[in-house]
Write an enzyme that holds these catalytic residues in place. Sequence first.
Site, short mmCIF file in Angstrom:
data_model
loop_
_atom_site.label_atom_id
_atom_site.label_comp_id
_atom_site.label_asym_id
_atom_site.label_seq_id
_atom_site.Cartn_x
_atom_site.Cartn_y
_atom_site.Cartn_z
CB SER A 322 -0.97 -0.05 1.18
OG SER A 322 -1.98 0.90 1.03
CG ASP A 418 -6.76 -1.67 -4.02
OD1 ASP A 418 -7.29 -1.69 -2.89
OD2 ASP A 418 -5.59 -1.29 -4.22
CG HIS A 485 -5.27 -2.59 0.04
ND1 HIS A 485 -5.18 -1.88 -1.14
CD2 HIS A 485 -4.52 -1.90 0.94
CE1 HIS A 485 -4.43 -0.80 -0.97
NE2 HIS A 485 -4.00 -0.79 0.29
#
Length: 541
Positions: A322, A418, A485
Amino acid sequence: MVGPIIKSDNCRDGGGNDSGGDGGDGGDDKYGGGDNDNGGGSDNGGDNDSDGDSDDEGEGSHNSDNDDDSGGNNDDNGGGSIDDDGGGGDDNSNGGGSGDDNDDGSLSIPILPPAMPSSSSPALATPNFRHRALRIWSSKDYVIAAFIFLVLFSLALFSRLDPDSHSHSHSHSDLVPLTILRNANETRALCLDGSAPGYHFRSGFGSGSRNWVIHAEGGGWCNTISSCSQRKFTNLGSSKYMDKLLPFAGILSSDPAQNPDFFNWNKVKIRYCDGASFAGHPESERGSGLFFRGQIIWEAIMDELLSMGLSKAKQALLSGCSAGGLATLMHCDNFRQLFLKETTVKCLADAGFFLDEKDISGNSTMRSFYHDVVELQGLAKSLHKDCIAKMEPFKCLFPSEIVKNIKTPLFLVHPGYDFWQIRNILVPQGSDPHGHWQSCRMNIRNCNANMIDKLDRFRGSLLMTVNEFQQRKEIGMFIDSCFIHCQTEMEVTWHSPNSPKINGKTIAESVGDWYFEREAVKRIDCSSFPCNPTCYNLDFT
């Protein structure tokens, strides 16, 4: 049939790992972000901070604290932070929380429940044993029991400390301690609150003793003085609130069954506490009472790792979840320059390819948010000079521009759906005042046909953007069609019988094929949800 939709009351960002490492986030920041560490660590973009807030990747983790406006629009109190881990981890990172977008801006990712006790567990002991245990013990009984316990404890401790008894296969639930940067004050490398940054380190062994995996935790960003000031009272802004122990799972696991190519490498997880993907500069502090030292933190930790043996590495992989994945992209080429020419050095960004797309209301939420982050912490100094010579610096923070200038071999792991980007870029809360998307944002199976069409177009934007890089042989890809994610920090998504697969290959196998050049890897999944039955999809309801 679609793969499992995972539900839990305990949630975290992006990419997080539970204490067993088998499905945790996650957390980016996201997926972590990271920061779900039931054994004392939370990652995937974030960890569970001591005051009970859940932060992210993911890159686990993985807990995501999001502004009601997804951070893109400045609200009445001056903006907010987008926190995801994958820490993560996060990121590993599925920390506590409900998974809903709360008034305080928190966003979480569920973790798997702990395993039930086996039939041999004391909890399932026979009634006769229970009856005997209830009798009154004599003093002699206590002495004998204490002696036996001491002997057994000593043997167990010795077996863990004796290197000759090491099986070269650590349990994925082993906890790795936090190391505080030694020379933080001298280098001025400080978290948002002025505390020293840290990392978790586990030594490699055998054939991997001179190879390194370095993983950057996720956890979103803060774009205003107000949001960064709030962040400094969490693990994403201060080492005071970081969990002192974290489990290493997925790409950080020392279990060859879970991590076949990198299990015996030296492994480092860099904790995220600057709020700007390790790219802020102190010149921007301007008496704010905050420390914008992300770039200095990065350089100081690299220097410390070099002194610990990284300088002699034969092979190295820089990864991140991320916001940590974005940091990996920004620092990839500089990371390569730390090594001798003959060292094999590559980079992996997990759920770090953030899109410059308008939300469903037509607003450029993410563009506005990135603009504020770049301006607040002076990120232009950490962005590629060729890019900022052509356009406004905030545009150079988007991966579509960063990757154009990366020369080091790169691998992109990214979900086509996502959930962090859907909830913060495509459908931030401010864009859906009547809550039509609320159920869809929580569980992709609740999306109607029109919503799925918009999600497919959002996925199409991702594929169109990365298509530009498909012709570069040094760039590998694994883009599945899952609602998740961060995926590299969890065993269940990295490499397990239930992991997402494209053409029969897991993420771990695909990354290994690319890193060791067993084959070219450009794996892009089927075109529309729910087309891949192996997907590990998250459910926040």
